[in-house]
Design an enzyme around this catalytic site. Structure first.
Site, PDB file in Angstrom:
ATOM      1  N   GLU A 153      -7.956   8.997  -6.804  1.00 22.92           N
ATOM      2  CA  GLU A 153      -6.559   9.429  -6.877  1.00 22.92           C
ATOM      3  C   GLU A 153      -5.695   8.278  -7.353  1.00 22.92           C
ATOM      4  OE1 GLU A 153      -4.907  11.616  -3.351  1.00 22.92           O
ATOM      5  OE2 GLU A 153      -3.129  10.396  -3.764  1.00 22.92           O
ATOM      6  N   GLU A 157      -7.340   9.469   2.585  1.00 23.08           N
ATOM      7  CA  GLU A 157      -6.580   8.236   2.797  1.00 23.08           C
ATOM      8  C   GLU A 157      -6.362   7.978   4.275  1.00 23.08           C
ATOM      9  OE1 GLU A 157      -2.913   8.347   0.570  1.00 23.08           O
ATOM     10  OE2 GLU A 157      -3.941   8.142  -1.357  1.00 23.08           O
TER      11      GLU A 157
HETATM   12  C1  DCB Z   1      -1.243   9.862  -1.308  1.00 21.19           C
HETATM   13  C2  DCB Z   1      -1.831  11.166  -0.842  1.00 21.19           C
HETATM   14  C3  DCB Z   1      -1.290  12.373  -1.567  1.00 21.19           C
HETATM   15  C4  DCB Z   1       0.138  12.145  -1.857  1.00 21.19           C
HETATM   16  C5  DCB Z   1       0.188  11.037  -2.892  1.00 21.19           C
HETATM   17  C6  DCB Z   1       1.599  10.623  -3.264  1.00 21.19           C
HETATM   18  O1  DCB Z   1      -0.386   9.390  -0.304  1.00 21.19           O
HETATM   19  F1  DCB Z   1      -3.184  11.167  -0.910  1.00 21.19           F
HETATM   20  O2  DCB Z   1      -1.504  13.512  -0.792  1.00 21.19           O
HETATM   21  O3  DCB Z   1       0.751  13.293  -2.388  1.00 21.19           O
HETATM   22  O4  DCB Z   1      -0.525   9.884  -2.471  1.00 21.19           O
HETATM   23  O5  DCB Z   1       2.314  10.226  -2.148  1.00 21.19           O
HETATM   24  C7  DCB Z   1       2.010  13.649  -1.887  1.00 21.19           C
HETATM   25  C8  DCB Z   1       2.566  14.700  -2.826  1.00 21.19           C
HETATM   26  C9  DCB Z   1       3.836  15.268  -2.273  1.00 21.19           C
HETATM   27  C10 DCB Z   1       3.609  15.758  -0.861  1.00 21.19           C
HETATM   28  C11 DCB Z   1       3.044  14.635  -0.017  1.00 21.19           C
HETATM   29  C12 DCB Z   1       2.718  15.058   1.413  1.00 21.19           C
HETATM   30  O6  DCB Z   1       2.736  14.155  -4.115  1.00 21.19           O
HETATM   31  O7  DCB Z   1       4.283  16.327  -3.086  1.00 21.19           O
HETATM   32  O8  DCB Z   1       4.845  16.191  -0.312  1.00 21.19           O
HETATM   33  O9  DCB Z   1       1.839  14.159  -0.597  1.00 21.19           O
HETATM   34  O10 DCB Z   1       1.749  16.022   1.402  1.00 21.19           O
HETATM   35  C13 DCB Z   1      -0.009   8.040  -0.268  1.00 21.19           C
HETATM   36  C14 DCB Z   1      -0.579   7.086  -1.057  1.00 21.19           C
HETATM   37  C15 DCB Z   1      -0.219   5.750  -0.943  1.00 21.19           C
HETATM   38  C16 DCB Z   1       0.756   5.385  -0.039  1.00 21.19           C
HETATM   39  C17 DCB Z   1       1.361   6.346   0.766  1.00 21.19           C
HETATM   40  C18 DCB Z   1       0.989   7.673   0.638  1.00 21.19           C
HETATM   41  N1  DCB Z   1       1.131   4.035   0.082  1.00 21.19           N
HETATM   42  N2  DCB Z   1       1.641   8.627   1.478  1.00 21.19           N
HETATM   43  O11 DCB Z   1       0.511   3.164  -0.491  1.00 21.19           O
HETATM   44  O12 DCB Z   1       2.145   3.735   0.793  1.00 21.19           O
HETATM   45  O13 DCB Z   1       2.448   8.215   2.311  1.00 21.19           O
HETATM   46  O14 DCB Z   1       1.412   9.840   1.358  1.00 21.19           O
END
Ligand code: DCB
Length: 510
Positions: A436, A352
């Site tokens: 994902e 991402e």
């Molecule tokens: C993505 C990432 C993934 C992330 C998930 C949920 O991030 F590819 O690594 O996973 O979506 O956010 C989260 C885990 C947490 C962990 C965190 C940091 O579930 O347990 O603490 O990663 O490693 C996204 C996807 C979309 C968006 C933002 C994120 N968005 N983001 O559209 O705003 O900020 O991580």
């Protein structure tokens, strides 16, 4: 024809064990005379109707497995396909004698010759599972040791060290060649005797039913090598194929849920895809190279389970893929070298991209650097992200990559991303793969938003878009598919699934 052979086997098995086995082509003095005779006396295998044994005939996968199971006392379970040996093959798979991809229990390859390396593994697993040998001693005395596939090292080393297998007169094993019926008798008898004697085989009347909850399908043995045709993912026959499965969480944090048992459990619910999320930052690859070993064992496990598997270079807090482009190039060169022509493996080169990055200024130049590195060894599927956490498909569509078998990832979280992102996929006319998605909000928590998730799943199914759900772990966040403390070492029971997991696991086999 097959039925009549089976009846002959049965008739011979019911003869008294004291019956003399005289074959017109097996004579005292032949090196295999005793082994063949003893095998026959114990009811493990028989000759042909014309009185021959055909010692130099080639043994098939089904025959080898059947004979081993009789000698090891493994009774057939319920058959799933019409092949005469299926009940036994199913039982042997369940007993762990071989892996799904080696003899897919769909039956298609049962009548093919078995390779010597798989045969050795099956015999060792059936009789001497815990034996180990000395690597240095054996690998230097087997002249063609380097021709073995790595997954057979342990069994072959143990087999040589325990005297079950000897090389030919040139010290070669010829691991990928076929095995004769006489050779099969010899290694089985040696292993059975080392284990401690022979028990005559007595078939039981009733077979135990195969466990009903297993819903396999759509794996690599069925679909083979994938490619992109227009905007669709197709199998080796050019038919549309949809992959569905789970993504791991960060492998640096939750390796226990990227274990073979965890991966196998998702396959048993019908998943044909597993994604290995190897973070680059946050304690991932750029900070600790050991996480690559976790990734490799997860990829190998998924391959053994007949699944497609994504190698995910999981950039996240390091929003610009160019930030670690050198390490990415080195990593993907190594992966492509290792998995080059394996049809199971897909390469996701930047999870991402986010922050101050653009498609044409950052992601595309990065992709143009990494894709040729993979292409040097593999023409498999390459998955490319886009800015704004892999949502900016419309930017990629204005300036797409050239080349074959490239797909664009789209990531969504049902609590955050709705109609407008589906519309973007519909409008972009690119081959899209949802590597994902979550039932939660974009931070991995909140919700779950199952009504919106249903809309997304319907949308992806209608279009045949492949997907992996975030994530297979027991972290205390709503996107996690497992309840806190889930123990997956013996599979995943329905009560170990979270609300999200219960929804997602119910979608694999549809
Ligand atoms: C993505 C990432 C993934 C992330 C998930 C949920 O991030 F590819 O690594 O996973 O979506 O956010 C989260 C885990 C947490 C962990 C965190 C940091 O579930 O347990 O603490 O990663 O490693 C996204 C996807 C979309 C968006 C933002 C994120 N968005 N983001 O559209 O705003 O900020 O991580």
């Amino acid at each position: 024809m097959k039925k009549s052979i089976f009846l002959v086997i049965f008739a011979i098995l019911t003869l008294a064990a004291s019956c003399a086995y005289a074959y017109s082509d097996v004579n005292e003095g032949d090196w295999f005379y005793e082994n063949v005779t003893e095998m026959s006396e114990n009811g493990y295998l028989k000759g042909y109707e014309d009185g021959t044994f055909r010692p130099s005939g080639i043994i098939t996968k089904a025959e080898l497995v059947s004979v081993v199971c009789r000698a090891a006392g493994i009774q057939p379970s319920a058959a799933v396909n019409a092949h005469w040996a299926d009940g036994t093959v199913q039982a042997a798979l369940k007993a762990g004698l071989f892996d799904w991809d080696e003899i897919p229990p769909t039956g298609e390859t049962y009548d093919e010759p078995i390779t010597r390396q798989i045969a050795v593994k099956i015999v060792m697993n059936a009789f001497l599972k815990d034996r180990r040998g000395d690597y240095n001693e054996v690998s230097s005395s087997v002249k063609d040791f380097s021709e073995l596939d790595g997954r057979y090292y342990d069994s072959v080393i143990a087999a040589y060290s325990s005297g079950v297998v000897f090389g030919d007169e040139n010290g070669r094993l010829n691991p990928k060649s076929s095995l004769t019926r006489a050779e099969a008798c010899a290694i089985i008898m040696r292993a059975a005797k080392i284990k401690g004697g022979l028990t005559p085989f007595v078939p039981t009347a009733t077979a135990t039913p195969a466990s009903p909850e297993v819903k396999r399908g759509g794996g690599v043995s069925e679909n083979g090598k994938l490619r992109v045709d227009g905007t669709r993912l197709v199998n080796e026959r050019g038919e549309a194929v949809q992959l569905r499965g789970m993504s791991s969480h960060g492998l640096q944090w939750f390796p226990q849920f990227a274990s073979e048992a965890a991966i196998k459990a998702t396959a048993d619910y019908g998943a044909n895809l597993f994604r290995c999320a190897m973070y680059t930052s946050e304690g991932g690859y750029t900070e600790n190279r050991a996480v690559k070993d976790t990734l490799v064992s997860a990829v190998d496990a998924a391959i053994r389970q007949d699944m497609y598997v994504i190698i995910d270079w999981h950039i996240l807090s390091d929003g610009d893929p160019l930030a670690h482009a050198d390490e990415a190039a080195e990593f993907f060169a190594e992966m492509a070298e290792r998995y080059g022509d394996n049809p199971a493996v897909l390469y996701e080169i930047c999870n991402e991209p986010n922050g101050n990055v653009t498609w044409s200024g950052n992601v595309k130049p990065y992709a143009e650097r990494i894709i040729p590195v993979i292409r040097a060894k593999s023409d498999g599927i390459i998955l490319v992200g886009s800015p704004t956490w892999s949502q900016d498909l419309h930017e990629a569509a204005k300036d797409p990559l050239s080349g074959e078998n490239i797909m664009y990832t789209c990531h969504f979280y049902a609590g955050t991303h709705t109609d407008w992102l589906r519309q973007r996929i519909a409008d972009c006319a690119l081959p899209v793969f949802v590597t994902e998605w979550g039932t939660s909000s974009a931070d991995g928590g909140g919700g779950v938003f199952l009504d919106e998730a249903r809309k997304w799943v319907d949308f992806m199914n209608e279009r045949g878009i492949s997907w992996a759900n975030w994530s297979l772990c027991d972290k205390n966040e709503t996107s996690a598919a497992l309840r806190t403390g889930a123990d997956v070492s013996d599979g995943i029971s329905p009560d170990e699934l979270s609300e999200s997991g219960a929804f997602v696991f119910g979608q694999f086999a549809k």
